[in-house]
Write an enzyme that holds these catalytic residues in place. Structure first.
Site, PDB file in Angstrom:
ATOM      1  N   SER A  96       1.204  -1.048   0.286  1.00  0.00           N
ATOM      2  CA  SER A  96      -0.032  -0.108  -0.124  1.00  0.00           C
ATOM      3  C   SER A  96       0.926   1.178   0.093  1.00  0.00           C
ATOM      4  O   SER A  96       1.855   0.773   0.477  1.00  0.00           O
ATOM      5  CB  SER A  96      -1.008  -0.066   1.405  1.00  0.00           C
ATOM      6  OG  SER A  96      -1.288  -1.230   1.195  1.00  0.00           O
TER       7      SER A  96
HETATM    8  N1  SAH Z   1       0.577  -4.721   4.401  1.00  0.00           N
HETATM    9  C1  SAH Z   1       1.228  -5.847   3.378  1.00  0.00           C
HETATM   10  C2  SAH Z   1      -0.396  -5.556   2.007  1.00  0.00           C
HETATM   11  C3  SAH Z   1      -0.302  -6.507   0.979  1.00  0.00           C
HETATM   12  S1  SAH Z   1      -1.395  -6.499  -0.300  1.00  0.00           S
HETATM   13  C4  SAH Z   1       2.718  -5.013   2.864  1.00  0.00           C
HETATM   14  O1  SAH Z   1       2.967  -4.249   3.249  1.00  0.00           O
HETATM   15  O2  SAH Z   1       3.367  -5.426   1.910  1.00  0.00           O
HETATM   16  C5  SAH Z   1      -2.814  -7.819   0.520  1.00  0.00           C
HETATM   17  C6  SAH Z   1      -2.082  -9.267   0.782  1.00  0.00           C
HETATM   18  O3  SAH Z   1      -3.504  -9.695   1.630  1.00  0.00           O
HETATM   19  C7  SAH Z   1      -1.273 -10.249  -0.314  1.00  0.00           C
HETATM   20  O4  SAH Z   1      -0.644 -10.390  -0.781  1.00  0.00           O
HETATM   21  C8  SAH Z   1      -3.227 -10.891  -0.447  1.00  0.00           C
HETATM   22  O5  SAH Z   1      -2.567 -12.122  -0.880  1.00  0.00           O
HETATM   23  C9  SAH Z   1      -3.499 -10.969   1.187  1.00  0.00           C
HETATM   24  N2  SAH Z   1      -4.630 -11.311   1.285  1.00  0.00           N
HETATM   25  C10 SAH Z   1      -5.261 -11.800   0.913  1.00  0.00           C
HETATM   26  N3  SAH Z   1      -6.654 -12.863   1.496  1.00  0.00           N
HETATM   27  C11 SAH Z   1      -5.770 -12.543   2.800  1.00  0.00           C
HETATM   28  C12 SAH Z   1      -6.441 -13.727   3.509  1.00  0.00           C
HETATM   29  N4  SAH Z   1      -7.919 -14.418   3.683  1.00  0.00           N
HETATM   30  N5  SAH Z   1      -5.560 -14.234   4.354  1.00  0.00           N
HETATM   31  C13 SAH Z   1      -4.385 -13.911   4.536  1.00  0.00           C
HETATM   32  N6  SAH Z   1      -3.751 -12.727   3.253  1.00  0.00           N
HETATM   33  C14 SAH Z   1      -4.314 -12.130   2.210  1.00  0.00           C
END
Ligand code: SAH
Length: 252
Positions: A96
């Site tokens: 993000s």
């Molecule tokens: N906080 C992260 C943002 C990653 S984007 C950072 O700093 O990089 C959001 C992430 O949520 C993705 O990697 C996606 O695979 C994950 N995601 C989506 N649904 C999920 C779930 N049910 N459980 C765990 N992770 C999930």
């Protein structure tokens, strides 16, 4: 170990090199390799921008100033690491924007804190590259972060290893069911947007705690939702529109 020996030479410090930034120090860099000063000025500018955009919480600004965001993105994207933009982290997912990370953590910090002034245990859904988990580790006593994609879970583990953040616990699994073993949480923060806030998160939230999660609204668009658990009720506040990757069930 740091796997990017070419990094210091590749980071474009831009105008900061010619024009020293006169910002106040924004906290000590949490640097795994002792080369953190290379990017301190760029990060200080990012923090100034965040403050100008309305982030006021000193703990959040210090944490954003401390964590080296460039260590979480591909070497080809290092020059963009401190711009206010989301960036690809592989497997179709994104890290993000700094502004969104700061905004969500600021909202989370509205929850009941520990006597130390920190937030207690926090659950993050969607570890991605591990950046937000690292920022959270500065403002919370313990961070449990779940990722459903094995490739990203492993990438985050690798990215975070050198930081040696003893209070970050990376978990591979489906965050839709939360992580009951770490409950109750003072804060739950989602980095992916679902149709509704899963009941498991509400159940695992402490009284006085907060959930901050992008959620799809009736109009089909995502908005940031804050859920507060008081002794008597659950209070929901719908805030601004956001664009997150979808929250998906199961692991892959
Ligand atoms: N906080 C992260 C943002 C990653 S984007 C950072 O700093 O990089 C959001 C992430 O949520 C993705 O990697 C996606 O695979 C994950 N995601 C989506 N649904 C999920 C779930 N049910 N459980 C765990 N992770 C999930």
């Amino acid at each position: 170990m740091i796997k990017r020996p070419g990094f210091p030479a590749r980071l474009d410090l831009g105008p900061a090199q010619a024009r020293p930034v006169r910002a106040k120090p924004v906290g000590t860099a949490l640097s795994p390799g002792g080369i953190g000063l290379d990017s301190q000025a760029v990060r200080a500018r990012m923090v100034q921008k965040l403050a100008a955009q309305g982030i006021t919480d000193a703990q959040v600004l210090a944490a954003m100033g401390a964590i080296e965001r460039h260590r979480f993105v591909d070497s080809a994207l290092v020059n963009q690491a401190y711009e206010d933009t989301s960036l690809p982290i592989g497997l179709g997912q994104t890290i993000s924007k700094p502004n969104v990370v700061a905004r969500m953590i600021e909202l989370l910090l509205g929850a009941k804190k520990e006597p130390s002034g920190k937030l207690g245990r926090v659950l993050e859904i969607g570890t991605g590259c591990g950046y937000q988990a690292a920022v959270l580790s500065v403002v919370a006593t313990e961070v449990y972060s779940i990722e459903r994609l094995r490739g990203l879970h492993e990438k985050a583990r690798e990215n975070l290893r050198a930081f040696r953040l003893a209070n970050v616990h990376l978990l591979f699994g489906d965050g839709m069911v939360g992580y009951a073993k770490g409950a109750p949480y003072a804060g739950i923060i989602a980095a992916a947007g679902g149709e509704a806030i899963p009941q498991a998160w509400v159940d695992q939230l402490a009284v006085g705690g907060r959930i901050v999660a992008p959620t799809v609204m009736a109009n089909g668009k995502q908005a940031l939702v804050v859920l507060e658990k008081t002794p008597r009720e659950l209070k929901q506040t719908v805030l601004e529109a956001v664009h997150f990757v979808p929250l998906k069930s199961g692991i892959a």
